[in-house]
Enzyme design. Structure first.
Site, PDB file in Angstrom:
ATOM      1  N   TYR A 158       0.840  -1.211   0.000  1.00  9.57           N
ATOM      2  CA  TYR A 158       0.000   0.000   0.000  1.00  9.57           C
ATOM      3  C   TYR A 158       0.869   1.251   0.000  1.00  9.57           C
ATOM      4  CZ  TYR A 158      -2.706   3.867   2.024  1.00  9.57           C
ATOM      5  OH  TYR A 158      -3.258   5.102   2.282  1.00  9.57           O
ATOM      6  N   LYS A 162       1.402   4.241  -2.823  1.00 11.86           N
ATOM      7  CA  LYS A 162       1.120   5.661  -2.577  1.00 11.86           C
ATOM      8  C   LYS A 162       2.389   6.493  -2.788  1.00 11.86           C
ATOM      9  CE  LYS A 162      -2.197   7.358  -1.344  1.00 11.86           C
ATOM     10  NZ  LYS A 162      -3.399   7.893  -2.049  1.00 11.86           N
ATOM     11  N   ASN A 257      -1.752   0.973  19.946  1.00 15.55           N
ATOM     12  CA  ASN A 257      -2.998   0.294  19.569  1.00 15.55           C
ATOM     13  C   ASN A 257      -3.728  -0.283  20.774  1.00 15.55           C
ATOM     14  OD1 ASN A 257      -2.565   0.871  16.879  1.00 15.55           O
ATOM     15  ND2 ASN A 257      -1.707  -1.135  16.386  1.00 15.55           N
ATOM     16  N   HIS A 292       4.901  -4.761   9.692  1.00 18.12           N
ATOM     17  CA  HIS A 292       4.080  -3.806  10.455  1.00 18.12           C
ATOM     18  C   HIS A 292       4.927  -2.631  10.966  1.00 18.12           C
ATOM     19  CE1 HIS A 292       0.609  -3.647  13.634  1.00 18.12           C
ATOM     20  NE2 HIS A 292       0.734  -2.528  12.945  1.00 18.12           N
TER      21      HIS A 292
HETATM   22  P1  NAD Z   1     -11.560   4.293   1.101  1.00 15.93           P
HETATM   23  O1  NAD Z   1     -10.994   2.957   0.769  1.00 15.93           O
HETATM   24  O2  NAD Z   1     -12.591   4.427   2.158  1.00 15.93           O
HETATM   25  O3  NAD Z   1     -12.179   4.956  -0.231  1.00 15.93           O
HETATM   26  C1  NAD Z   1     -11.557   4.875  -1.474  1.00 15.93           C
HETATM   27  C2  NAD Z   1     -12.569   5.256  -2.536  1.00 15.93           C
HETATM   28  O4  NAD Z   1     -11.902   5.191  -3.822  1.00 15.93           O
HETATM   29  C3  NAD Z   1     -13.774   4.319  -2.616  1.00 15.93           C
HETATM   30  O5  NAD Z   1     -14.958   5.070  -2.730  1.00 15.93           O
HETATM   31  C4  NAD Z   1     -13.521   3.503  -3.880  1.00 15.93           C
HETATM   32  O6  NAD Z   1     -14.716   3.078  -4.528  1.00 15.93           O
HETATM   33  C5  NAD Z   1     -12.759   4.512  -4.737  1.00 15.93           C
HETATM   34  N1  NAD Z   1     -11.916   3.837  -5.739  1.00 15.93           N
HETATM   35  C6  NAD Z   1     -11.064   2.793  -5.538  1.00 15.93           C
HETATM   36  N2  NAD Z   1     -10.490   2.433  -6.704  1.00 15.93           N
HETATM   37  C7  NAD Z   1     -10.990   3.278  -7.660  1.00 15.93           C
HETATM   38  C8  NAD Z   1     -10.766   3.414  -9.053  1.00 15.93           C
HETATM   39  N3  NAD Z   1      -9.925   2.601  -9.709  1.00 15.93           N
HETATM   40  N4  NAD Z   1     -11.426   4.399  -9.719  1.00 15.93           N
HETATM   41  C9  NAD Z   1     -12.277   5.230  -9.066  1.00 15.93           C
HETATM   42  N5  NAD Z   1     -12.540   5.126  -7.753  1.00 15.93           N
HETATM   43  C10 NAD Z   1     -11.895   4.165  -7.045  1.00 15.93           C
HETATM   44  O7  NAD Z   1     -10.279   5.213   1.410  1.00 15.93           O
HETATM   45  P2  NAD Z   1     -10.110   6.418   2.428  1.00 15.93           P
HETATM   46  O8  NAD Z   1      -9.703   5.887   3.752  1.00 15.93           O
HETATM   47  O9  NAD Z   1     -11.276   7.329   2.328  1.00 15.93           O
HETATM   48  O10 NAD Z   1      -8.832   7.119   1.792  1.00 15.93           O
HETATM   49  C11 NAD Z   1      -8.980   8.105   0.769  1.00 15.93           C
HETATM   50  C12 NAD Z   1      -7.601   8.600   0.375  1.00 15.93           C
HETATM   51  O11 NAD Z   1      -6.934   9.149   1.510  1.00 15.93           O
HETATM   52  C13 NAD Z   1      -6.687   7.503  -0.176  1.00 15.93           C
HETATM   53  O12 NAD Z   1      -5.940   8.042  -1.225  1.00 15.93           O
HETATM   54  C14 NAD Z   1      -5.783   7.157   1.007  1.00 15.93           C
HETATM   55  O13 NAD Z   1      -4.525   6.697   0.562  1.00 15.93           O
HETATM   56  C15 NAD Z   1      -5.676   8.506   1.696  1.00 15.93           C
HETATM   57  N6  NAD Z   1      -5.433   8.464   3.145  1.00 15.93           N
HETATM   58  C16 NAD Z   1      -6.226   7.721   3.967  1.00 15.93           C
HETATM   59  C17 NAD Z   1      -6.006   7.745   5.348  1.00 15.93           C
HETATM   60  C18 NAD Z   1      -6.879   6.977   6.306  1.00 15.93           C
HETATM   61  O14 NAD Z   1      -6.593   6.953   7.508  1.00 15.93           O
HETATM   62  N7  NAD Z   1      -7.959   6.369   5.873  1.00 15.93           N
HETATM   63  C19 NAD Z   1      -4.962   8.518   5.884  1.00 15.93           C
HETATM   64  C20 NAD Z   1      -4.167   9.269   4.988  1.00 15.93           C
HETATM   65  C21 NAD Z   1      -4.418   9.247   3.629  1.00 15.93           C
HETATM   66  P1  TYD Z   2      -5.470   0.244  10.136  1.00 18.79           P
HETATM   67  O1  TYD Z   2      -6.776   0.819  10.589  1.00 18.79           O
HETATM   68  O2  TYD Z   2      -5.485  -0.901   9.183  1.00 18.79           O
HETATM   69  O3  TYD Z   2      -4.608   1.458   9.571  1.00 18.79           O
HETATM   70  P2  TYD Z   2      -3.049   1.489   9.082  1.00 18.79           P
HETATM   71  O4  TYD Z   2      -2.529   0.126   8.967  1.00 18.79           O
HETATM   72  O5  TYD Z   2      -3.181   2.165   7.753  1.00 18.79           O
HETATM   73  O6  TYD Z   2      -2.331   2.313  10.123  1.00 18.79           O
HETATM   74  O7  TYD Z   2      -4.654  -0.210  11.411  1.00 18.79           O
HETATM   75  C1  TYD Z   2      -4.323   0.680  12.464  1.00 18.79           C
HETATM   76  C2  TYD Z   2      -3.416  -0.065  13.418  1.00 18.79           C
HETATM   77  O8  TYD Z   2      -4.165  -1.127  14.032  1.00 18.79           O
HETATM   78  C3  TYD Z   2      -2.226  -0.727  12.725  1.00 18.79           C
HETATM   79  O9  TYD Z   2      -1.092  -0.649  13.609  1.00 18.79           O
HETATM   80  C4  TYD Z   2      -2.656  -2.174  12.582  1.00 18.79           C
HETATM   81  C5  TYD Z   2      -3.562  -2.405  13.787  1.00 18.79           C
HETATM   82  N1  TYD Z   2      -4.655  -3.364  13.578  1.00 18.79           N
HETATM   83  C6  TYD Z   2      -4.834  -4.415  14.485  1.00 18.79           C
HETATM   84  O10 TYD Z   2      -4.076  -4.559  15.469  1.00 18.79           O
HETATM   85  N2  TYD Z   2      -5.852  -5.293  14.256  1.00 18.79           N
HETATM   86  C7  TYD Z   2      -6.702  -5.179  13.199  1.00 18.79           C
HETATM   87  O11 TYD Z   2      -7.616  -6.034  13.025  1.00 18.79           O
HETATM   88  C8  TYD Z   2      -6.517  -4.094  12.289  1.00 18.79           C
HETATM   89  C9  TYD Z   2      -7.425  -3.921  11.090  1.00 18.79           C
HETATM   90  C10 TYD Z   2      -5.488  -3.206  12.523  1.00 18.79           C
END
Ligand code: NAD
Ligand code: TYD
Length: 352
Positions: A158, A162, A257, A292
């Site tokens: 992942y 990115k 965590n 991790h």
């Molecule tokens: P998410 O997985 O909830 O949503 C992703 C969205 O992208 C979904 O609606 C999915 O349908 C759409 N998508 C996936 N593949 C696609 C494609 N090929 N074409 C068009 N649409 C597509 O993700 P999120 O947690 O909302 O994250 C959004 C962005 O923010 C991502 O770029 C992620 O890397 C970044 N980000 C997330 C976090 C976090 O904690 N969740 C933190 C920092 C950055």
């Molecule tokens: P996650 O929500 O998957 O976000 P990221 O890996 O992008 O930081 O996980 C947050 C933290 O929690 C990460 O250290 C992995 C841990 N984790 C668990 O311990 N158990 C779980 O089932 C999941 C999904 C995550």
């Protein structure tokens, strides 16, 4: 409408909050929400803005370059906020190709479509790429932070995908003069997050009396930010950030965590009317995630000093709101976990 802003991934977790903020705050702008609606994209996340006169939904895959060109032409897109991505580390370990396709090639086709459409007329245009702190790799538990100058060192498929997309964005700025800006944010939490990520997964499991699978010893540290604060930061950076720059966004809110899981258990038990400690026994230490990262922590000084952004919510308040939302919106969780995800969960954890 004054201008069109294209928000990709707008039916996902963070994207839906950004779309909601922009549709309400900028009624003169047409907000085109483009999403492939993968397992993580859900039109229900946008139900409250779907009828707004400045909202348009386009179902499309960002990897489809011809389609991206057509969308830029049809709506004369002037701004892009690019969130569409595959976003879950555990899935990337099982299927890295899907991550390379969407996160790298999908970003590339959007960049290409934008630079063709804006060729020779970049005034007032902007491509804001949303990225993650995970590109910087792992910190030790030593009080250091990721800054915008930290060297990239991704460890998971992942974060590697990115990181690659971030490099392409900067390459389009440096090579073709595309007006780009990148932001790298820490872990988000709040409503509408797909319940495979730690916080919504565990809230759901507490409600259903299922085990809470804590990876390793639960000693990994994450910096948590309420999702609406991320959306506010995106608004500030999209409108006022300097072209070609990177901005780190973080909550200044580090949790191990295991400590976070205990807060979730206490909060959910209280809101469910359970006696204190009722769900503690669900905490189960399981095999660690491969590769991790130990700790993520963001130095968000640049964003604060240049653009005046600060997180608005205290963590206790954010967690209370979040747990309450998932408990009040059980149907949302039940709906999104009833299809493909049910199989995924079974494969991951061997049971439903
Ligand atoms: P998410 O997985 O909830 O949503 C992703 C969205 O992208 C979904 O609606 C999915 O349908 C759409 N998508 C996936 N593949 C696609 C494609 N090929 N074409 C068009 N649409 C597509 O993700 P999120 O947690 O909302 O994250 C959004 C962005 O923010 C991502 O770029 C992620 O890397 C970044 N980000 C997330 C976090 C976090 O904690 N969740 C933190 C920092 C950055
Ligand atoms: P996650 O929500 O998957 O976000 P990221 O890996 O992008 O930081 O996980 C947050 C933290 O929690 C990460 O250290 C992995 C841990 N984790 C668990 O311990 N158990 C779980 O089932 C999941 C999904 C995550």
């Amino acid at each position: 409408m004054k201008r069109t802003i294209l928000i990709t991934g707008g039916a996902g977790f963070i994207g839906s909050h950004v779309v909601r903020l922009f549709v309400g705050k900028y009624p003169d702008c047409r907000i085109v929400c483009l999403d492939k609606l993968t397992y993580a994209g859900n039109p229900a996340n946008l139900a409250d803005v779907a009828q707004a006169p400045n909202f348009v939904f386009v179902k499309a895959d960002i990897c489809d370059l011809e389609r991206m060109r057509a969308v830029f032409r049809e709506y004369d897109v002037e701004g892009v906020i690019h969130l569409a991505a595959e976003s879950h580390v555990d899935r990337s370990i099982r299927d890295p190709f899907t991550f390379a396709r969407t996160n790298v090639l999908g970003t590339l086709s959007l960049l290409q479509a934008a630079s063709e459409h804006w060729a020779g007329k970049t005034e007032g245009k902007r491509f804001h790429h949303i990225s993650t702190d995970e590109v910087y790799g792992a910190l030790q538990a030593d009080g250091t932070f990721f800054t915008e100058a930290t060297r990239y060192d991704p460890h998971s498929p992942y974060s590697a995908s990115k990181a690659s997309s971030d490099h392409f964005v900067r390459a389009f700025h440096d090579t073709y003069g595309l007006p780009t800006v990148v932001s790298n944010c820490s872990n988000n939490y709040g409503p509408y997050q797909f319940p495979e990520k730690l916080i919504p997964l565990f809230i759901n499991n507490i409600r259903l009396g299922r085990p809470l699978p804590v990876y390793g010893r639960g000693e990994n540290v994450r910096d948590w930010l309420y999702v609406e604060d991320h959306a506010r930061a995106i608004d500030a950076i999209f409108h006022r950030g300097r072209i070609g720059e990177t901005y780190n966004i973080g909550g200044c809110n580090e949790w191990r965590n295991i400590d976070l899981v205990r807060v979730l258990v206490r909060t959910a038990d209280r809101l469910l009317g359970n006696p204190e400690g009722h769900s503690e026994h669900l905490i189960t230490f399981v095999a660690d995630r491969a590769g991790h990262d130990l700790r993520y922590a963001i130095d968000a000084r640049k964003l604060r000093e240049e653009l005046g952004w600060e997180p608005s919510l205290q963590f206790e308040e954010g967690i209370e709101k979040t747990v309450r939302w998932y408990l009040d919106n059980r149907k949302w969780t039940d709906d999104v976990t009833s299809g493909e995800y049910a199989n995924y969960y079974e494969q991951m954890y061997g049971r439903r």
